[in-house]
Design an enzyme around this catalytic site. Structure first.
Site, PDB file in Angstrom:
ATOM      1  N   ALA A   1      -2.633  15.620   8.070  1.00  0.00           N
ATOM      2  CA  ALA A   1      -3.221  14.107   8.338  1.00  0.00           C
ATOM      3  C   ALA A   1      -2.386  13.559   9.678  1.00  0.00           C
ATOM      4  O   ALA A   1      -3.103  13.127  10.530  1.00  0.00           O
ATOM      5  CB  ALA A   1      -2.776  13.279   7.166  1.00  0.00           C
TER       6      ALA A   1
ATOM      7  N   GLU B   1       0.998  -1.048   0.247  1.00  0.00           N
ATOM      8  CA  GLU B   1      -0.025  -0.008  -0.022  1.00  0.00           C
ATOM      9  C   GLU B   1       0.938   1.302  -0.083  1.00  0.00           C
ATOM     10  O   GLU B   1       1.801   1.123   0.673  1.00  0.00           O
ATOM     11  CB  GLU B   1      -0.923  -0.107   1.319  1.00  0.00           C
ATOM     12  CG  GLU B   1      -2.135   1.160   1.181  1.00  0.00           C
ATOM     13  CD  GLU B   1      -2.708   1.478   2.526  1.00  0.00           C
ATOM     14  OE1 GLU B   1      -3.785   1.164   2.673  1.00  0.00           O
ATOM     15  OE2 GLU B   1      -2.234   1.556   3.726  1.00  0.00           O
TER      16      GLU B   1
END
Length: 224
Positions: free
Chosen positions: A181, A169
């Site tokens: 984030a 990923e």
């Protein structure tokens, strides 16, 4: 893996709270589990090398490094087993292979938005990379304002007796996106309960402001 790491993994497995038959399933297959983790770790190194090569090429050819830095992580055994149990999957080595695509994770922090798509396109053009899934949270941000480009790819790993296709990923984002984030993640975990709506609105406003700054910085860079 080192003897120390093997011992740590065994101790961690024994502390995880799941049904005894699942604990037996993993305990009887520790070697297979360790080999699987080594496989994912090799996939991380393989993809990191590809990304670093692209970044170095851009520096030589265009005097520009699209990648600011790269982070990587191998999902911990505890997180692996907890996710399998949460999703209702069998806790076994084979179940890990079949059901989880985020064991090996890489985060690529880029300088500008255009760098994100450049790196993504060049990586996916390589003939030994297979795209499994793509989610563009830059073009379509999440409701809370989160922005990033997510890819799940397969990369071949050549072992002594076989070739394995291993999923990795990849999250690709700008420095500003990563800053937001990271802070949002800390705030969500710091709070013992859900954030009130007014704070969620403020976080979304921050994300939108950061997105505007990203565009302005990119425009400045293009005019140089």
């Amino acid at each position: 893996m080192t003897k120390r790491k093997t011992k740590e993994l065994k101790q961690l497995i024994n502390t995880i709270n799941y049904d005894s038959e699942y604990r037996l399933e993993i305990s009887d297959n520790l070697q297979d589990f360790f080999e699987l983790m080594q496989l994912y770790n090799s996939a991380i190194r393989e993809v990191r090398t590809k990304l670093e090569t692209l970044d170095e090429e851009f520096h030589v050819r265009y005097n520009h490094n699209p990648i600011h830095h790269i982070e990587s992580r191998l999902k911990s055994p505890q997180s692996i087993f907890e996710k399998l149990k949460r999703k209702g999957y069998e806790i076994s080595v084979e179940s890990i292979r079949n059901n989880l695509a985020d064991i090996a994770g890489i985060r690529v922090i880029c300088n500008y938005i255009e760098d994100i798509y450049t790196i993504s396109e060049l990586l996916l053009q390589q003939d030994d990379i297979t795209l499994i899934r793509k989610r563009d949270y830059i073009a379509n941000p999440k409701e809370n304002g989160y922005r990033s480009l997510h890819l799940v790819i397969e990369v071949p790993i050549f072992l002594s007796d076989r070739k394995e296709l291993v999923p990795v990923e990849i999250q690709i984002r700008t420095i500003a996106m990563d800053c937001w984030a990271s802070l949002e993640h800390q705030l969500m975990y710091k709070s013992a309960k859900s954030l009130p709506d007014y704070l969620r609105v403020q976080l979304k406003e921050c994300a939108d402001s950061i997105a505007d700054i990203d565009l302005k910085m990119q425009n400045i860079f293009k005019q140089l």
